[in-house]
Scaffold this active site. Structure first.
Site, mmCIF file in Angstrom:
data_model
loop_
_atom_site.group_PDB
_atom_site.id
_atom_site.type_symbol
_atom_site.label_atom_id
_atom_site.label_comp_id
_atom_site.label_asym_id
_atom_site.label_seq_id
_atom_site.Cartn_x
_atom_site.Cartn_y
_atom_site.Cartn_z
ATOM 1 N N CYS A 141 -2.385 -2.275 7.791
ATOM 2 C CA CYS A 141 -1.956 -3.375 6.635
ATOM 3 C C CYS A 141 -0.616 -4.226 6.598
ATOM 4 O O CYS A 141 -1.052 -5.343 6.010
ATOM 5 C CB CYS A 141 -2.154 -2.469 5.268
ATOM 6 S SG CYS A 141 -3.860 -1.912 5.152
ATOM 7 N N ASP B 221 0.941 -1.331 -0.032
ATOM 8 C CA ASP B 221 0.070 -0.002 0.002
ATOM 9 C C ASP B 221 0.703 1.357 -0.029
ATOM 10 O O ASP B 221 0.484 2.129 0.719
ATOM 11 C CB ASP B 221 -1.018 0.048 1.005
ATOM 12 C CG ASP B 221 -2.012 -1.248 1.202
ATOM 13 O OD1 ASP B 221 -1.833 -1.961 0.236
ATOM 14 O OD2 ASP B 221 -2.805 -1.162 2.154
ATOM 15 N N LYS C 271 -7.556 -4.867 5.059
ATOM 16 C CA LYS C 271 -6.450 -4.285 5.729
ATOM 17 C C LYS C 271 -5.374 -5.457 5.041
ATOM 18 O O LYS C 271 -4.244 -5.548 4.794
ATOM 19 C CB LYS C 271 -6.445 -4.218 6.931
ATOM 20 C CG LYS C 271 -7.469 -3.005 7.323
ATOM 21 C CD LYS C 271 -7.165 -1.848 6.722
ATOM 22 C CE LYS C 271 -8.039 -0.765 7.243
ATOM 23 N NZ LYS C 271 -7.875 0.486 6.121
ATOM 24 N N LYS D 230 -6.646 -4.833 -3.035
ATOM 25 C CA LYS D 230 -7.502 -5.300 -1.992
ATOM 26 C C LYS D 230 -8.253 -4.551 -1.366
ATOM 27 O O LYS D 230 -8.048 -3.420 -1.105
ATOM 28 C CB LYS D 230 -6.263 -5.874 -1.014
ATOM 29 C CG LYS D 230 -5.450 -4.806 -0.490
ATOM 30 C CD LYS D 230 -4.283 -5.567 0.379
ATOM 31 C CE LYS D 230 -3.559 -4.437 1.179
ATOM 32 N NZ LYS D 230 -4.458 -3.455 2.117
ATOM 33 N N GLN E 113 8.534 -13.972 21.744
ATOM 34 C CA GLN E 113 8.330 -15.328 21.965
ATOM 35 C C GLN E 113 8.914 -16.277 20.779
ATOM 36 O O GLN E 113 8.277 -17.164 20.184
ATOM 37 C CB GLN E 113 6.663 -15.571 21.757
ATOM 38 C CG GLN E 113 6.070 -14.635 23.027
ATOM 39 C CD GLN E 113 4.210 -14.881 22.805
ATOM 40 O OE1 GLN E 113 4.026 -16.127 23.162
ATOM 41 N NE2 GLN E 113 3.522 -13.992 22.572
ATOM 42 N N GLU F 27 -4.647 -0.828 -1.200
ATOM 43 C CA GLU F 27 -6.163 -1.051 -0.652
ATOM 44 C C GLU F 27 -6.765 -0.047 -1.368
ATOM 45 O O GLU F 27 -6.637 1.374 -1.536
ATOM 46 C CB GLU F 27 -5.952 -0.530 0.810
ATOM 47 C CG GLU F 27 -7.192 -0.629 1.396
ATOM 48 C CD GLU F 27 -7.232 -0.157 3.107
ATOM 49 O OE1 GLU F 27 -5.970 0.150 3.659
ATOM 50 O OE2 GLU F 27 -8.064 0.124 3.403
ATOM 51 N N VAL G 167 3.233 0.262 4.019
ATOM 52 C CA VAL G 167 2.648 1.254 5.110
ATOM 53 C C VAL G 167 1.070 0.733 5.284
ATOM 54 O O VAL G 167 0.349 0.222 4.485
ATOM 55 C CB VAL G 167 2.572 2.805 4.746
ATOM 56 C CG1 VAL G 167 3.822 3.406 4.841
ATOM 57 C CG2 VAL G 167 1.864 2.854 3.334
ATOM 58 N N THR G 168 0.467 0.828 6.465
ATOM 59 C CA THR G 168 1.342 1.381 7.400
ATOM 60 C C THR G 168 1.407 0.092 8.575
ATOM 61 O O THR G 168 0.655 -0.819 8.424
ATOM 62 C CB THR G 168 0.411 2.165 8.731
ATOM 63 O OG1 THR G 168 -0.814 1.758 8.911
ATOM 64 C CG2 THR G 168 -0.117 3.614 7.983
HETATM 65 N N1 TIU Z 1 -2.698 0.486 4.144
HETATM 66 C C1 TIU Z 1 -3.053 0.708 5.501
HETATM 67 O O1 TIU Z 1 -2.359 0.658 6.467
HETATM 68 N N2 TIU Z 1 -4.390 1.223 5.756
HETATM 69 C C2 TIU Z 1 -4.921 2.057 6.540
HETATM 70 O O2 TIU Z 1 -5.962 2.526 6.788
HETATM 71 N N3 TIU Z 1 -3.867 2.442 7.585
HETATM 72 C C3 TIU Z 1 -3.915 3.156 8.350
HETATM 73 O O3 TIU Z 1 -2.944 3.637 9.482
HETATM 74 N N4 TIU Z 1 -5.062 4.052 8.585
#
Ligand code: TIU
Length: 221
Positions: free
Chosen positions: A162, A24, A132, A129, A202, A72, A157-158
């Site tokens: 995701c 993403d 997430k 997609k 772990q 996304e 990210v992030t």
């Molecule tokens: N790609 C992804 O992480 N989608 C999000 O909505 N991330 C947020 O941190 N909002």
């Protein structure tokens, strides 16, 4: 086998069965006026990962790894966007609304594009997609199987949304996963650090983490 100096211990992988999965890296999350900003985030906080992902892509391409990018985004009719997701929070703009980069988080709109610094090259796979996680409602499982992939290098990210969701999905499906620490970023630095810590806790309950420098070293660059 190649070896990366990682945490909680060295990560061994065969480049022939390893893919780089870049999550993403879209204008909607990284540039002002997109989905990330509409949720009230400071999108400049994601900039640190951009040059690192660019170098990681260069290393992966040079080594002949399979490269997969995700985005996304939702169908223009929003049939794949649950109302719970569209209404969640108190965004300035909801998914599907018109924004400065086109409709928010809609496939095919300028905001859903991957930023040019890390754009896909011909021959690389791109997965759109709705969730997430990159396995939910996509052909990722089949694509990995057809390309005989067993191990995944993750970036994007992030970190805690995701990237972590996808890494947990992959770990549960039996993939050996390593998240490149500086090739991922969050709007919340403490969430990024917590995610890295919980992945490798772990004995590597979700997988491994390592900085780009360790990946570079493993590929002899
Ligand atoms: N790609 C992804 O992480 N989608 C999000 O909505 N991330 C947020 O941190 N909002």
């Amino acid at each position: 086998m190649h070896r990366i100096k990682a945490l909680p211990f060295d990560w061994q992988f065969d480049p022939a069965t390893t893919a780089l999965l870049v999550i993403d890296m879209q204008r909607d999350f990284i540039e002002p006026g997109g989905f990330g900003a509409s949720l009230g985030n400071d999108v400049s906080l994601l900039q640190s990962a951009v040059p690192v992902v660019a170098e990681l892509l260069q290393i992966a391409r040079q080594a002949g790894l399979t490269v997969i990018h995700t985005r996304e985004c939702h169908r223009p009719d929003l049939a794949d966007c649950p109302s719970t997701k569209r209404l969640r929070g108190d965004p300035l703009l909801h998914i599907g609304d018109d924004g400065p980069m086109g409709r928010i988080l809609v496939c095919g709109e300028p905001g859903a594009d991957i930023i040019p610094q890390v754009a896909p090259r011909p021959g690389e796979m791109v997965i759109d997609k709705p969730g997430k996680g990159a396995f939910y409602a996509t052909a990722l499982t089949e694509m990995l199987r057809w390309h005989n992939i067993r191990s995944l290098l993750l970036a994007g990210v992030t970190t805690e949304v995701c990237v972590q969701t996808t890494m947990r999905e992959a770990n549960d499906r039996g993939y050996e996963c390593l998240l490149v620490e500086d090739a991922t970023a969050s709007y919340f630095e403490e969430f990024k650090l917590a995610t890295l810590a919980m992945i490798r806790a772990q004995g590597g309950i979700v997988g491994w983490t390592a900085p780009l420098a360790a990946v570079r070293e493993a590929f002899g660059e």
